[in-house]
Enzyme design. Structure first.
Site, PDB file in Angstrom:
ATOM      1  N   ASN A 211       0.825  -1.213   0.000  1.00  0.00           N
ATOM      2  CA  ASN A 211       0.000   0.000   0.000  1.00  0.00           C
ATOM      3  C   ASN A 211       0.859   1.263   0.000  1.00  0.00           C
ATOM      4  O   ASN A 211       0.554   2.233  -0.686  1.00  0.00           O
ATOM      5  CB  ASN A 211      -0.948   0.001   1.206  1.00  0.00           C
ATOM      6  CG  ASN A 211      -2.204  -0.815   0.923  1.00  0.00           C
ATOM      7  OD1 ASN A 211      -2.403  -1.301  -0.188  1.00  0.00           O
ATOM      8  ND2 ASN A 211      -3.038  -0.982   1.920  1.00  0.00           N
ATOM      9  N   PHE A 252      -1.382   2.920 -11.298  1.00  0.00           N
ATOM     10  CA  PHE A 252      -1.167   3.860 -10.184  1.00  0.00           C
ATOM     11  C   PHE A 252      -0.243   5.010 -10.551  1.00  0.00           C
ATOM     12  O   PHE A 252       0.403   5.605  -9.698  1.00  0.00           O
ATOM     13  CB  PHE A 252      -0.715   3.120  -8.910  1.00  0.00           C
ATOM     14  CG  PHE A 252      -1.883   2.441  -8.251  1.00  0.00           C
ATOM     15  CD1 PHE A 252      -2.416   1.290  -8.801  1.00  0.00           C
ATOM     16  CD2 PHE A 252      -2.482   2.977  -7.127  1.00  0.00           C
ATOM     17  CE1 PHE A 252      -3.551   0.687  -8.257  1.00  0.00           C
ATOM     18  CE2 PHE A 252      -3.612   2.380  -6.563  1.00  0.00           C
ATOM     19  CZ  PHE A 252      -4.142   1.237  -7.133  1.00  0.00           C
ATOM     20  N   CYS A 263      -7.549   2.919   3.340  1.00  0.00           N
ATOM     21  CA  CYS A 263      -6.282   2.198   3.480  1.00  0.00           C
ATOM     22  C   CYS A 263      -5.035   3.063   3.311  1.00  0.00           C
ATOM     23  O   CYS A 263      -4.213   3.157   4.221  1.00  0.00           O
ATOM     24  CB  CYS A 263      -6.218   1.050   2.483  1.00  0.00           C
ATOM     25  SG  CYS A 263      -7.295  -0.303   2.938  1.00  0.00           S
TER      26      CYS A 263
END
Ligand code: UDX
Length: 482
Positions: A211, A252, A263
């Site tokens: 993450n 991303f 998150c």
């Protein structure tokens, strides 16, 4: 101690991770009992309705509840009867100091341990910072003899959760008890994806590392985007070019308003705190968080600039408030900060969203929330695209144009087609791309010497960036002065 069976699974926590995991396991032939503390959620689930908006989940839950393969209760002992596996999927929200709040995890572990069978395995699916699981029995006040703990982090994306849980890229299992790890791997044996079997702390680190790395990628491209604006480049082309290197990857690298959700913001902060606990300053994470906060201010500064340097009294319409499309989740949604900032600068804000307005209501005082996008934009001085719902790309923009006070669109997610906007007479600004403005009308003006001459129209505001217009060297960052 009663005999246990691994096809019977107890899932503690009926939030995103718990519900989606429970549904996927029930779908694959397990008998799953969900423990949910909230009465409203339990009532919805018993009727086969999902308490959260997630594509496909309602239909799946209805089918599983009807078939009896998924049930819900508030009683851990009842849900644990005969269960070989207990999955902890409760929340770990951030505390004010950035640490993850582990109280729900500890409570779940205590409740499970009190009724666990001799061979029960406890699976930790809640995101807990690296090093936590080995400490959990002590943190929860358990004595020796507690059931074995296996970390099995979840990587599902909201809005895409069922697809992700059915087709995971990898299944990570981390524990000190090999037999327990093997049983958890067997629980997910029907799923595709790479397997990583490791120790609990590494499994936890994988989740936070993944993450945090994705968050870094987003902040990196947003910094590049800002530089593109200053230097006159187009971040879309840059992201395509940089991302086509397989060592980097295009995913991303979408510049925009930065990351929100339940998150990334929390996990970046928690990993930074964990680093601090070990005496390490994780500068990259601090920078990712700072850039993420700055990105929102830069956006508002750009809106201000396009409206002639003033937001006071301007009417601004916000398209999309959910933290991303496909969800009604407002946790850490960038829209909250952006709206507050616009209001602080005196703007009158209206906002719309296909599904998140109910959740937005208490988070956006003073904002006119309207379900109909056309109603939301009517009379606005600028339209801001904040969440990239496909519905907004599909709007009848000619109709939108006709109902605005000024034709200004600031696209925080680079969703719209700038050239098409320009044709409709819009001034169009994306993120990390040159502003597109309709050619100013040429008008006749007296020269003061008795002659008339053609001059360019004012165009409605402050100077805008164009390719090649930036001078080399540092420029004042508009965001810092907004
Ligand atoms: C994320 C992880 O992807 C998932 O693996 C983990 O289990 C939970 O956190 P989620 O928060 O649902 O999932 O959404 P995601 O699609 O990852 O997007 C997170 C945020 O980053 C959103 O606010 C999104 O708008 C933003 N984002 C994403 C960008 O700004 N640019 C991108 O290129 C990608």
């Amino acid at each position: 101690m009663p005999a246990v069976d691994d096809s019977r699974v107890c899932v503690v926590g009926g939030g995103y991770v718990g519900l989606v995991t429970a549904a996927a396991l029930a779908e694959s032939g397990h008998e799953v009992r969900v423990v949910e503390a909230d009465a409203g959620r339990r009532a919805a689930l018993r009727q086969g309705r999902s308490p959260i908006h997630e594509p496909g989940l309602d239909e799946l839950l209805a089918r599983l509840v009807r078939a009896g393969s998924l049930s819900v209760t508030d009683d851990v002992a009842e849900a644990m009867r005969g269960a070989g596996m207990a999955i902890i999927a409760v929340g770990t929200p951030p505390l004010p100091d950035g640490h993850a709040d582990l109280s729900q995890v500890c409570a779940a572990l205590c409740a499970i341990s009190a009724v666990a069978g001799k061979d029960t395995v406890v699976v930790v699916k809640s995101s807990v910072p690296p090093g936590t699981t080995r400490e959990l029995p002590r943190l929860a006040g358990l004595r020796a003899g507690a059931p074995p703990l296996v970390v099995c982090p979840e990587f599902l994306r909201e809005g895409n959760a069922l697809e992700d849980v059915r087709n995971p890229a990898r299944i990570v299992v981390g524990g000190d008890d090999r037999a327990a790890c093997a049983r958890v791997l067997a629980l997910f044996a029907h799923l595709p994806g790479h397997r990583v079997a490791t120790d609990p702390t590494s499994a936890e680190m994988i989740k936070y590392g993944a993450n945090s790395f994705l968050a870094l990628k987003i902040s990196f491209i947003n910094e590049i985007a800002h530089l593109c604006e200053l230097a006159g480049a187009d971040v879309q082309a840059v992201a395509d070019g940089v991302g086509s290197d397989p060592r980097i990857g295009r995913a991303f690298l979408n510049a925009g308003l930065g990351f929100g959700g339940s998150c990334f913001p929390k996990d970046v902060r928690a990993l930074e705190e964990t680093a601090g606990y070990h005496g390490h300053s994780f500068w990259l994470l601090k920078a990712a968080a700072d850039v993420n906060a700055l990105q929102r201010r830069r956006f508002v500064a750009r809106v201000q600039e396009l409206l002639g340097g003033r937001l006071a009294g301007r009417r601004v319409a916000v398209l999309g408030v959910a933290f991303k499309p496909g969800t009604d989740d407002m946790r850490q949604a960038v829209s909250i900060d952006i709206v507050r900032h616009l209001q602080d600068l005196g703007a009158r804000v209206s906002a719309t969203d296909p599904v998140a307005l109910d959740n937005a209501a208490r988070l956006m005082p003073g904002v006119r929330l309207v379900a109909d996008a056309y109603e939301c934009v009517r009379g606005a001085d600028a339209v801001l695209l904040v969440t990239e719902w496909p519905e907004y790309a599909a709007l009848d923009w000619e109709r939108v144009a006709a109902s605005l006070r000024r034709r200004v669109v600031v696209d925080g997610r680079n969703l719209l087609d700038g050239a098409a906007m320009l044709e409709l007479g819009f001034t169009y600004a994306g993120v990390g791309r040159p502003v597109m403005r309709p050619k100013p009308a040429r008008t006749l003006r007296g020269s003061g010497r008795g002659r008339l001459e053609l001059v360019d129209g004012a165009g409605g505001g402050a100077p805008v960036s164009r390719p090649g217009s930036a001078r080399p060297g540092p420029r004042r960052d508009a965001a810092r002065s907004a």
